[in-house]
Design a protein around this motif. Structure first.
Motif, PDB file in Angstrom:
ATOM      1  N   THR A  24     -23.764 -53.875  -9.204  1.00 31.96           N
ATOM      2  CA  THR A  24     -25.240 -53.824  -9.617  1.00 31.96           C
ATOM      3  C   THR A  24     -25.951 -53.344  -8.738  1.00 31.96           C
ATOM      4  O   THR A  24     -27.009 -52.395  -8.824  1.00 31.96           O
ATOM      5  N   ALA A  25     -26.022 -53.854  -7.512  1.00 31.39           N
ATOM      6  CA  ALA A  25     -26.770 -53.590  -6.383  1.00 31.39           C
ATOM      7  C   ALA A  25     -26.765 -52.028  -5.859  1.00 31.39           C
ATOM      8  O   ALA A  25     -27.628 -51.431  -5.705  1.00 31.39           O
ATOM      9  N   LEU A  26     -25.186 -51.377  -5.850  1.00 38.84           N
ATOM     10  CA  LEU A  26     -25.392 -50.021  -5.482  1.00 38.84           C
ATOM     11  C   LEU A  26     -26.129 -49.483  -6.781  1.00 38.84           C
ATOM     12  O   LEU A  26     -26.441 -48.332  -6.280  1.00 38.84           O
ATOM     13  N   ALA A  35     -31.027 -49.650 -18.203  1.00 42.98           N
ATOM     14  CA  ALA A  35     -30.332 -49.458 -19.279  1.00 42.98           C
ATOM     15  C   ALA A  35     -28.770 -49.082 -19.059  1.00 42.98           C
ATOM     16  O   ALA A  35     -27.838 -49.566 -19.489  1.00 42.98           O
ATOM     17  N   ASP A  36     -28.804 -47.956 -18.276  1.00 45.31           N
ATOM     18  CA  ASP A  36     -27.428 -47.403 -17.693  1.00 45.31           C
ATOM     19  C   ASP A  36     -26.681 -48.444 -16.963  1.00 45.31           C
ATOM     20  O   ASP A  36     -25.582 -48.662 -17.091  1.00 45.31           O
ATOM     21  N   ILE A  37     -27.403 -49.144 -16.103  1.00 46.45           N
ATOM     22  CA  ILE A  37     -26.615 -50.193 -15.241  1.00 46.45           C
ATOM     23  C   ILE A  37     -26.129 -51.249 -15.992  1.00 46.45           C
ATOM     24  O   ILE A  37     -25.104 -51.790 -16.003  1.00 46.45           O
ATOM     25  N   ALA A  38     -26.844 -51.713 -16.963  1.00 39.19           N
ATOM     26  CA  ALA A  38     -26.394 -52.618 -17.904  1.00 39.19           C
ATOM     27  C   ALA A  38     -25.297 -52.527 -18.665  1.00 39.19           C
ATOM     28  O   ALA A  38     -24.234 -53.245 -18.931  1.00 39.19           O
ATOM     29  N   VAL A  39     -25.255 -51.345 -19.177  1.00 43.63           N
ATOM     30  CA  VAL A  39     -24.348 -50.521 -19.930  1.00 43.63           C
ATOM     31  C   VAL A  39     -22.865 -50.628 -19.044  1.00 43.63           C
ATOM     32  O   VAL A  39     -21.869 -50.962 -19.478  1.00 43.63           O
ATOM     33  N   LEU A  40     -23.052 -49.954 -18.037  1.00 37.90           N
ATOM     34  CA  LEU A  40     -21.896 -49.727 -16.887  1.00 37.90           C
ATOM     35  C   LEU A  40     -21.432 -51.164 -16.754  1.00 37.90           C
ATOM     36  O   LEU A  40     -20.151 -51.375 -16.421  1.00 37.90           O
ATOM     37  N   VAL A  41     -22.090 -52.138 -16.156  1.00 41.41           N
ATOM     38  CA  VAL A  41     -21.752 -53.318 -15.395  1.00 41.41           C
ATOM     39  C   VAL A  41     -20.759 -54.120 -16.748  1.00 41.41           C
ATOM     40  O   VAL A  41     -19.920 -54.715 -16.755  1.00 41.41           O
ATOM     41  N   ALA A  42     -21.663 -54.089 -17.791  1.00 42.70           N
ATOM     42  CA  ALA A  42     -21.016 -54.897 -19.063  1.00 42.70           C
ATOM     43  C   ALA A  42     -19.559 -54.220 -19.532  1.00 42.70           C
ATOM     44  O   ALA A  42     -18.411 -54.949 -19.714  1.00 42.70           O
ATOM     45  N   VAL A  43     -19.686 -52.952 -19.633  1.00 39.36           N
ATOM     46  CA  VAL A  43     -18.475 -52.339 -20.201  1.00 39.36           C
ATOM     47  C   VAL A  43     -17.281 -52.407 -19.011  1.00 39.36           C
ATOM     48  O   VAL A  43     -16.292 -52.766 -19.408  1.00 39.36           O
TER      49      VAL A  43
END
Length: 412
Positions: A24-26, A35-43
């Motif tokens: 997430t920090a990266l 929104a993209d960060i949340a999707v990436l981390v969750a998936v």
């Protein structure tokens, strides 16, 4: 669930949380949309957790298999986690098919490196385990003896090398224990032989003289008194031998309990010298003392005096008529040191390590002059060591010197 398993699971969850935080920090550092960060981390997190769970189950089922199989399973699980995360993230972010193929090419190359490293690690672990196993099998000989060879150089993880060193250390301790056991067994057999001899002679004398008195073989007063004196002397000799055996059994069995009191060692040595002066006078042996500066000590008075009595008696008995026994205090820090030097002519160097052994009597001259079971010095060593002290012996010019070292009492 055991505490250890709970710690392992907590550690795995912590590592996963740290990985997600770093990812997430990266993404934030490179200005990815929230929104993209949340999707990436969750998936990636969900997909990786599922794949990691599958790999964990497989590894658990294979934990009894060789190390090579387990390391390959770990590598496969890691690749599966990475592939699952990449694919799901690519699908979620609508990456082109071309970019997805590029990701898979990179992933396949990385997987090959991971599998090769896992294979090599498993092979090193297996080889190291074989080396440790082979060393363990050579520790015990066919006769049950332990061989304390140096630990082999283990080609494997540090844990296996540490295990080999632990085995080598345990082997050395076992070998030393066997040596002590053999020495004790040899001393026990020697003690039984000596005590049997020393019991048989006075018992035979007592029996013969008692039968002579009962049968009226002797009837003059002088002979009767001589027989009675001989019987009394032999009975006292047997009593002393039994007392020595009892004291030695208390020392060796670990049941000896010493009460401590502050004792002026100068007085204790003076008392021992007073008791030994009669024997020294009868034999024509002079005793010279120099006890200035001998500090007090926290000891059990009776046991300490008995140890000194035995050492003085030994010195007087082995000093020829006209000789001198020197009893001297030696300056030392935080200790009371006493030297008892006789004029016995010295002890053979080969016999010095055995002087304090049970029933040891040394050469023929000493054996002929020895009374009792040869237990005095063994008892002295046991009593002194029970006080936290040491006693040693060394040859000097014309004799040998016994050195007693006791911890000095507080308030010197």
């Amino acid at each position: 669930m055991t505490a250890r398993r709970a710690r392992r699971r907590a550690g795995s969850l912590l590592i996963l949380a740290v990985a997600l935080a770093v990812a997430t920090a990266l993404a934030v550092a490179f200005d990815f949309p929230p929104a993209d960060i949340a999707v990436l981390v969750a998936v990636a997190g969900v997909a990786s957790a599922v794949a990691g769970g599958i790999g964990g189950v497989a590894l658990r089922r294979l934990r009894s298999r060789p190390a090579r199989v387990q390391t390959m399973t770990v590598a496969l699980s890691s690749v599966l986690v990475a592939a699952t995360g990449v694919v799901t993230a690519a699908l979620a972010m609508f990456i082109s098919f071309h970019d997805l193929v590029v990701l898979f090419v990179v992933l396949i190359v990385a997987s090959g490196v991971a599998f090769g490293a896992a294979w090599q690690l498993g092979d090193d672990i297996g080889a190291g385990a074989e080396q440790v196993g082979a060393y363990a099998r050579t520790m015990i000989g066919v006769d049950g003896s332990v061989s304390a060879d140096r630990a082999p150089a283990v080609t494997g993880p540090g844990e296996l090398a540490a295990l080999a060193r632990e085995l080598a250390d345990a082997s050395r301790r076992l070998e030393e224990s066997q040596r002590r056991e053999r020495a004790l067994e040899s001393s026990r057999r020697e003690l039984v032989a000596w005590v049997s001899h020393d019991l048989r002679a006075p018992l035979a004398t007592i029996r013969a003289m008692a039968e002579a008195l009962d049968d009226g073989v002797v009837d003059d007063d002088a002979t009767v008194k001589r027989y009675q004196a001989q019987i009394r002397g032999d009975a006292e000799r047997l009593t002393a031998l039994v007392d020595d055996l009892f004291e030695l059994s208390r020392i060796n069995s670990g049941v000896l309990r010493l009460g401590r009191e502050r004792v002026d060692l100068c007085d204790a040595v003076a008392d021992a010298l007073a008791g030994a002066s009669a024997a020294a006078g009868l034999k024509g042996v002079a005793v010279r003392e120099r006890l200035a500066g001998l500090p007090p000590a926290e000891v059990a008075a009776r046991e300490c005096c008995r140890a000194l009595d035995n050492l003085l008696d030994n010195a007087i008995r082995h000093t020829p008529a006209g000789g001198t026994v020197h009893v001297e205090a030696a300056p030392a820090r935080d200790a009371a040191v006493l030297h008892i030097t006789d004029a016995c002519g010295g002890i053979p160097e080969a016999d010095l390590p055995r002087v304090f052994d049970i029933a040891f009597r040394g050469d023929g001259a000493r054996r002929r002059d020895e009374r009792g079971g040869g237990l005095g010095l063994a008892i002295s060593r046991g009593l002194i060591e029970a006080h936290g002290g040491t006693v040693s012996v060394a040859n000097t010019e014309g004799g040998c010197r016994f050195t007693v070292r006791l911890p000095a009492g507080d308030g010197r």
